[in-house]
Design a protein around this motif. Structure first.
Motif, mmCIF file in Angstrom:
data_model
loop_
_atom_site.group_PDB
_atom_site.id
_atom_site.type_symbol
_atom_site.label_atom_id
_atom_site.label_comp_id
_atom_site.label_asym_id
_atom_site.label_seq_id
_atom_site.Cartn_x
_atom_site.Cartn_y
_atom_site.Cartn_z
ATOM 1 N N TYR A 127 0.828 -1.208 0.000
ATOM 2 C CA TYR A 127 0.000 0.000 0.000
ATOM 3 C C TYR A 127 0.864 1.260 0.000
ATOM 4 O O TYR A 127 0.508 2.265 -0.636
ATOM 5 C CB TYR A 127 -0.950 -0.012 1.190
ATOM 6 C CG TYR A 127 -2.195 -0.847 0.950
ATOM 7 C CD1 TYR A 127 -2.980 -0.635 -0.182
ATOM 8 C CD2 TYR A 127 -2.582 -1.836 1.844
ATOM 9 C CE1 TYR A 127 -4.117 -1.390 -0.417
ATOM 10 C CE2 TYR A 127 -3.724 -2.605 1.617
ATOM 11 C CZ TYR A 127 -4.479 -2.378 0.479
ATOM 12 O OH TYR A 127 -5.598 -3.125 0.241
ATOM 13 N N ARG A 128 1.992 1.229 0.685
ATOM 14 C CA ARG A 128 2.890 2.377 0.654
ATOM 15 C C ARG A 128 3.368 2.626 -0.773
ATOM 16 O O ARG A 128 3.406 3.774 -1.237
ATOM 17 C CB ARG A 128 4.075 2.147 1.599
ATOM 18 C CG ARG A 128 5.013 3.354 1.689
ATOM 19 C CD ARG A 128 6.064 3.197 2.800
ATOM 20 N NE ARG A 128 6.923 2.025 2.586
ATOM 21 C CZ ARG A 128 6.862 0.912 3.296
ATOM 22 N NH1 ARG A 128 5.987 0.798 4.286
ATOM 23 N NH2 ARG A 128 7.676 -0.108 3.051
ATOM 24 N N ASP A 177 1.754 1.915 -3.417
ATOM 25 C CA ASP A 177 0.597 2.391 -4.191
ATOM 26 C C ASP A 177 0.210 3.819 -3.829
ATOM 27 O O ASP A 177 -0.757 4.351 -4.378
ATOM 28 C CB ASP A 177 -0.604 1.469 -3.956
ATOM 29 C CG ASP A 177 -0.429 0.112 -4.623
ATOM 30 O OD1 ASP A 177 0.332 0.032 -5.598
ATOM 31 O OD2 ASP A 177 -1.068 -0.863 -4.170
ATOM 32 N N GLY A 178 0.931 4.428 -2.890
ATOM 33 C CA GLY A 178 0.633 5.795 -2.499
ATOM 34 C C GLY A 178 -0.455 5.923 -1.460
ATOM 35 O O GLY A 178 -1.005 7.017 -1.262
ATOM 36 N N VAL A 179 -0.789 4.827 -0.775
ATOM 37 C CA VAL A 179 -1.819 4.855 0.264
ATOM 38 C C VAL A 179 -1.139 5.143 1.597
ATOM 39 O O VAL A 179 -0.380 4.312 2.111
ATOM 40 C CB VAL A 179 -2.589 3.511 0.325
ATOM 41 C CG1 VAL A 179 -3.652 3.559 1.417
ATOM 42 C CG2 VAL A 179 -3.225 3.211 -1.026
ATOM 43 N N ALA A 180 -1.406 6.300 2.174
ATOM 44 C CA ALA A 180 -0.694 6.724 3.385
ATOM 45 C C ALA A 180 -1.256 6.074 4.639
ATOM 46 O O ALA A 180 -0.512 5.788 5.578
ATOM 47 C CB ALA A 180 -0.763 8.243 3.517
ATOM 48 N N GLY A 224 3.819 4.832 6.104
ATOM 49 C CA GLY A 224 5.146 5.418 5.975
ATOM 50 C C GLY A 224 5.846 5.675 7.287
ATOM 51 O O GLY A 224 6.947 6.234 7.306
ATOM 52 N N ASP A 271 -3.908 4.485 -7.624
ATOM 53 C CA ASP A 271 -2.493 4.802 -7.403
ATOM 54 C C ASP A 271 -2.078 5.992 -8.265
ATOM 55 O O ASP A 271 -2.906 6.620 -8.932
ATOM 56 C CB ASP A 271 -1.617 3.575 -7.672
ATOM 57 C CG ASP A 271 -1.656 3.118 -9.137
ATOM 58 O OD1 ASP A 271 -2.136 3.887 -9.989
ATOM 59 O OD2 ASP A 271 -1.211 1.990 -9.422
ATOM 60 N N GLY A 272 -0.803 6.297 -8.268
ATOM 61 C CA GLY A 272 -0.319 7.459 -8.990
ATOM 62 C C GLY A 272 -0.517 7.387 -10.490
ATOM 63 O O GLY A 272 -0.488 8.412 -11.173
ATOM 64 N N LYS A 273 -0.711 6.191 -11.032
ATOM 65 C CA LYS A 273 -0.940 6.033 -12.469
ATOM 66 C C LYS A 273 -2.425 5.900 -12.800
ATOM 67 O O LYS A 273 -2.776 5.589 -13.939
ATOM 68 C CB LYS A 273 -0.187 4.798 -12.975
ATOM 69 C CG LYS A 273 1.327 4.920 -12.840
ATOM 70 C CD LYS A 273 2.036 3.683 -13.392
ATOM 71 C CE LYS A 273 3.554 3.823 -13.272
ATOM 72 N NZ LYS A 273 4.260 2.619 -13.786
#
Length: 855
Positions: free
Chosen positions: A516-517, A519-522, A732, A766-768
């Motif tokens: 998840y980190r 994938d940008g999931v905080a 994170g 995610d970021g994409k």
């Protein structure tokens, strides 16, 4: 066709307008350059050449004896392209009217415009070009002469043959300077995305129209937020002020604040204003009288009305193709098409050929058969109340007959209406009790689920279902599932975490947090995984609510497994659980807070033995019993041998380890089993509210969801409901991740199954822009012993199991998740049962995909 000049002002340029969906027929003698012209102005895939088709069937493009078969192939390809809505160009001589006739018929059959581009070049030019081609160098000059003669004989009659546009190029220079310009169809407004306010039939009720526009937020025909009004026609006749309605609508259309399609009443008025002979019936006499009075104040108004009606387009395709607006309804095959047949259906609809007791035609219930992706909004047939039927809705609610005037806000799908000020016109037939074809859509049909399927979803585009998987799902659904009206959702499979590198572990939370980190999931929420079976619960406030929304008579909801089977055979048990649950919902205030009279919940029903008793007996208990019978005796024999000095110490140690593993296996599965008596001992742990009336709640953040459910459990006085423990982790932050790991170790160390890690915000990309897994399961070390066998923790076995293939399972989880969201969105939008079940059925079908069941 227009003529312009280039920047130097010397070279004429001919512009040839071609509709973007049409059949373009190139006409000209051999050697006139049709193939070259086609290659220069159209895509290679758009061109269907008779020479190419001749080569397909005869291996020789010049074999004239194969022309009959070649044109059969050509017509077949053309038909398929037009059916798919693709611009098609026919490259053949087509100089004879007989050869063009079938092409014009194909265009009419598929409701597209036939367009002719004629290359009428001099005979000498054609002969010179043929001489340069080795395959035609020896062609008889009389062939070109005959082609020229046949072409010139029919040039003047091309429009009479049915060609809507005819472009004639008479010289090589004209051909060289020509430029094909693709034109958008008049009905193609897909680039307009709204938002829209679609207004039903008005019939001269100008006061009600002004009230409705005011309620929608329009001021002097303009919406302050830039919304666009769309009128479905029948502006005139029967009511007190048709000129007033026309002035308002014409003004809004002219200022680009509105769109309008014609109704059958505008069509008739337009013919009258052109001087045609029409009967002054069905309210036309009143409109004529009102226009006559208007002439005294504004003599030009009548001509303006005639011009306005003349410019109306039969229907519009809007919002990227998601919305179609017309007057009388339109099947999907006509969307965006242009023909007299399409216009007729859009204006008048279709009839069964029968008349009712009032002498009026019986409308064919086309909406019952509708299966299109676009929502169709229409009017024409007055009803007292409107509702969605198979993604279509009729907005004519009989304002002129004393009913109400209705508008639909799009894309919100909200209905807004105002009552009629009085009965302005007595209807020949009383208003129907319901919208045409208004039974809950159409019954489920085999064609809806049979064979290979492709389901459009909002979150993962198109998802395919194999034919063999659909067949397996059909078997389950038709034989074992609950009433399909009570089956609006099936939960997706869940992706396992990546294989752990931790010594002694196959699964561990560290990998889930890391994924998840990445994938940008905080922030994620770790939810306790309950020791039971997945259950979907549909609970209605009462039987009346179930009947009103889901069309069932008797049950007030249902409880079913993740494959759609009823959880209990005894309906009384189901009703007792539902009764306890609805009492808790009421006490928690959720009916009022969510403004609903039904809820759909995702939950875990415990104990596991409640549903899996057969599996326990045949598989797990059998292993435990066999181990208990064999290992003690084997161990005693080996211990005796060791005492006698026989060197079997290693074998004894191995058997003791195996006995310990078997005992651990038995202990592991027994944790999930306990005795129940009726509902005593039964526990239900809800972990998500999926949907309520008019809303999909699946994208609500999980902390909000769990807050609702905590209140639900708190207000349960029966002991049925169980809370879902959770922990929020910042992916994170090292300390937070360590706390998450410790929580999992403590929980699984006590025998817990494990946990599910989910993005706190639920629906995440995610970021994409790719959809992120909605949940990753991290199962405990001892629970996995049940799944992989008693001895799976041995180093050699763990090493082998680390080579798990997870990609297919993860892909399956995402696809099923997207389908589940789609089903919930369609349910919230009030779409018909077949549309909801299309997505539900696809989830069940994907469950038949070959994947390791242990994952």
């Amino acid at each position: 066709m227009t003529t312009t000049t280039d920047s130097t002002g010397t070279l004429p340029r001919r512009e040839l307008p071609v509709t973007d969906l049409s059949l373009v027929v190139l006409i000209g003698a051999t050697g006139s350059g049709k193939s070259t012209f086609a290659r220069e102005h159209f895509k290679p895939t758009e061109i269907v050449s008779s020479d190419f088709c001749r080569g397909l069937v005869a291996d020789d493009e010049n074999d004239q004896s194969a022309s009959g078969d070649a044109f059969d192939v050509l017509h077949y390809i053309v038909g398929k392209r037009l059916a798919a809505g693709r611009l098609t160009v026919v490259d053949a001589t087509s100089v004879q009217s007989e050869s063009r006739r079938q092409l014009v018929q194909l265009a009419r059959q598929h409701d597209v415009l036939p367009i002719a581009i004629v290359l009428d070049l001099p005979e000498a030019v054609c002969a010179e070009r043929n001489a340069l081609r080795p395959d035609r160098a020896g062609m008889d000059p009389r062939v070109i002469r005959r082609h020229q003669r046949e072409l010139r004989r029919s040039l003047r009659g091309l429009e009479r043959e049915g060609f809507r546009k005819v472009h004639i190029l008479r010289s090589a220079a004209e051909v060289e300077s020509a430029r094909v310009v693709l034109e958008r169809r008049y009905n193609d407004l897909r680039h307009l995305t709204g938002p829209f306010d679609i207004v039903g039939d008005i019939h001269g009720c100008s006061s009600e129209l002004e009230t409705l526009l005011g309620k929608l937020g329009y001021v002097d025909g303009v919406h302050p937020e830039g919304r666009t009004a769309v009128f479905v026609g029948d502006l005139v006749d029967r009511g007190p002020d048709s000129p007033g309605v026309l002035r308002r609508v014409m003004s809004m259309v002219a200022s680009q604040n509105a769109l309008c399609v014609p109704g059958n009443h505008e069509n008739k008025l337009g013919r009258y204003l052109k001087g045609r002979k029409v009967q002054h019936t069905h309210g036309l006499a009143e409109t004529i009288e009102q226009l006559d009075r208007e002439d005294a104040f504004d003599p030009a108004f009548r001509d303006q009305v005639a011009q306005f009606i003349e410019g109306l387009v039969s229907h519009y395709v809007l919002d990227g193709g998601k919305l179609v607006v017309c007057h009388a309804g339109l099947p999907e095959k006509y969307h965006g098409r242009t023909s007299g047949r399409v216009r007729s259906h859009a204006l008048y609809g279709d009839t069964t050929g029968e008349t009712d007791e009032f002498g009026l035609p019986v409308r064919y219930p086309w909406a019952e058969d509708y299966r299109g992706r676009a929502a169709v909004v229409y009017g024409h047939t007055p009803v007292p109340n409107t509702s969605w039927i198979n993604n279509t809705i009729c907005l004519d609610t009989g304002a002129v007959f004393g009913g109400k005037m209705t508008a639909l806000r799009w894309p919100e799908r909200e209905l807004v209406d105002v009552p009629a000020e009085q009965v302005w016109y007595e209807p020949a037939r009383p208003l129907l009790t319901d919208a045409p074809g208004s039974r809950e859509g159409r019954p489920l049909d085999l064609a809806d689920v049979h064979g290979r399927r492709v389901v459009e979803t909002r979150h993962l585009a198109r998802i395919g279902v194999r034919e063999e998987n659909a067949a397996a799902a059909l078997e389950v659904m038709s034989r074992f599932a609950v009433d399909p009206r009570l089956l609006p959702y099936l939960p997706p499979t869940m992706a396992p975490t990546a294989t752990s590198k931790e010594e002694g572990y196959l699964e561990h939370p560290v990998e889930a947090f890391a994924q998840y980190r990445a994938d940008g999931v905080a922030r994620v929420v770790c939810e306790e995984k309950h020791m039971g079976s997945r259950a979907v619960v549909l609970v209605c406030r009462d039987a009346a609510a179930a009947r009103e929304r889901f069309g069932v008579d008797g049950p007030s909801g249902t409880i079913y497994t993740r494959t759609g089977r009823p959880f209990f055979d005894d309906e009384n048990v189901i009703e007792e659980i539902l009764d306890r649950l609805r009492t808790a919902v009421a006490a928690a205030g959720l009916w009022a807070e969510l403004d609903t009279d039904w809820l759909l919940l995702d939950a875990e029903l415990m104990p596991w033995s409640l549903k899996a008793s057969g599996l326990l007996r045949s598989q797990y208990a059998a292993v435990g019993a066999a181990s208990a019978a064999v290992f003690p005796a084997a161990t005693r024999v080996l211990e005796s041998a060791v005492k006698r000095g026989i060197a079997v110490d290693g074998l004894l140690a191995t058997q003791r380890e195996r006995a310990a593993d078997a005992a651990a296996f038995t202990t592991a599965y027994r944790r999930y089993c306990w005795p129940t008596d009726g509902l005593d001992g039964v526990r239900l742990a809800p972990f998500q509210i999926l949907a309520s009336r008019g809303r999909s709640l699946a994208a609500e953040p999980h902390d909000v969801q769990l807050g609702w459910l905590d209140r639900l459990v708190e207000h349960d006085s029966t002991g049925l409901l169980q809370i879902t423990r959770r922990l929020i982790v910042a992916t994170g932050e090292e300390d937070s991740v360590r706390a998450g790991v410790d929580w999992w170790l403590e929980m699984t160390g006590r025998g817990g199954e494990g946990m599910v890690v989910k993005p706190l915000q639920a629906l995440v990309r995610d970021g994409k822009g790719r959809l992120v897994q909605p949940g990753i399961k991290v199962r405990g070390r001892e629970y996995l012993r049940i799944i992989y066998g008693p001895e799976y923790t041995r180093p050699d076995q763990l090493e082998r199991l680390r080579h798990r293939f997870l990609n297919h399972k993860r892909s399956l989880a995402l696809r099923e998740y997207a389908l589940g969201l789609e089903a919930l969105d369609r349910l919230a939008d009030g779409e018909p049962l077949w549309r909801v079940h299309e997505a539900v059925f696809a989830v069940l079908a994907l469950e038949s995909e070959p994947v390791d069941p242990r994952l």
